[in-house]
Motif scaffolding. Structure first.
Motif, PDB file in Angstrom:
ATOM      1  N   TYR A   3       0.842  -1.188   0.000  1.00 23.93           N
ATOM      2  CA  TYR A   3       0.000   0.000   0.000  1.00 23.93           C
ATOM      3  C   TYR A   3       0.886   1.249   0.000  1.00 23.93           C
ATOM      4  O   TYR A   3       2.056   1.190   0.354  1.00 23.93           O
ATOM      5  CB  TYR A   3      -0.946   0.010   1.207  1.00 23.93           C
ATOM      6  N   LEU A   4       0.311   2.347  -0.437  1.00 22.69           N
ATOM      7  CA  LEU A   4       1.062   3.595  -0.499  1.00 22.69           C
ATOM      8  C   LEU A   4       1.366   4.108   0.900  1.00 22.69           C
ATOM      9  O   LEU A   4       0.550   3.963   1.814  1.00 22.69           O
ATOM     10  CB  LEU A   4       0.269   4.644  -1.269  1.00 22.69           C
ATOM     11  N   ARG A   5       2.534   4.680   1.037  1.00 26.19           N
ATOM     12  CA  ARG A   5       2.928   5.268   2.320  1.00 26.19           C
ATOM     13  C   ARG A   5       3.441   6.672   2.051  1.00 26.19           C
ATOM     14  O   ARG A   5       4.049   6.947   1.026  1.00 26.19           O
ATOM     15  CB  ARG A   5       4.039   4.444   2.958  1.00 26.19           C
TER      16      ARG A   5
END
Length: 128
Positions: A3-5
């Protein structure tokens, strides 16, 4: 992680930089058989450690959202921790002198006593 961070820039984060220096220095010992990679890790550790000393401040001062999960109260113990691992990685006695400095130990609270005196934790590494 899939997932994007968020990525944050930190300009005065001695605690984080010195902690990262310790990690890279210790990794250089693990990879000592690969001289080129080990030297690269030491170079990164020394660069980060110098940054930590030159640009003093706490991580959460620049990245306030981080205080939810990482709320370091100082950077002095990380200075000791980073210098300790840099000494082990390089044999450079200037790092040993820094790691055993009574001034740094005092700032890190090494002489404060209390119930957790001398017990290593993420927040307060004891004096070597």
């Amino acid at each position: 992680m899939d997932y994007l961070r968020d990525v944050h820039e930190c300009h005065r984060c001695s605690d984080l930089a010195a902690e990262m220096a310790a990690a890279l220095a210790s990794a250089s010992i693990v990879f000592k058989d690969n001289k080129k990679y080990s030297k690269k890790l030491v170079h990164g550790a020394e660069t980060l450690y110098q940054f930590a000393q030159d640009k003093r401040g706490r991580y959460i001062a620049d990245i306030t959202d981080a205080s939810i999960f990482y709320n370091s109260t100082s950077y002095w113990d990380e200075f000791i921790w980073g210098a300790t691992w840099l000494f082990y990685a390089t044999g450079n006695t200037s790092y040993l002198e820094r790691a055993t400095s009574r001034v740094l130990a005092k700032h890190a609270g090494a002489f404060s006593g209390g119930p957790s005196y001398g017990i290593p934790s993420w927040e307060n590494k004891p004096r070597p």
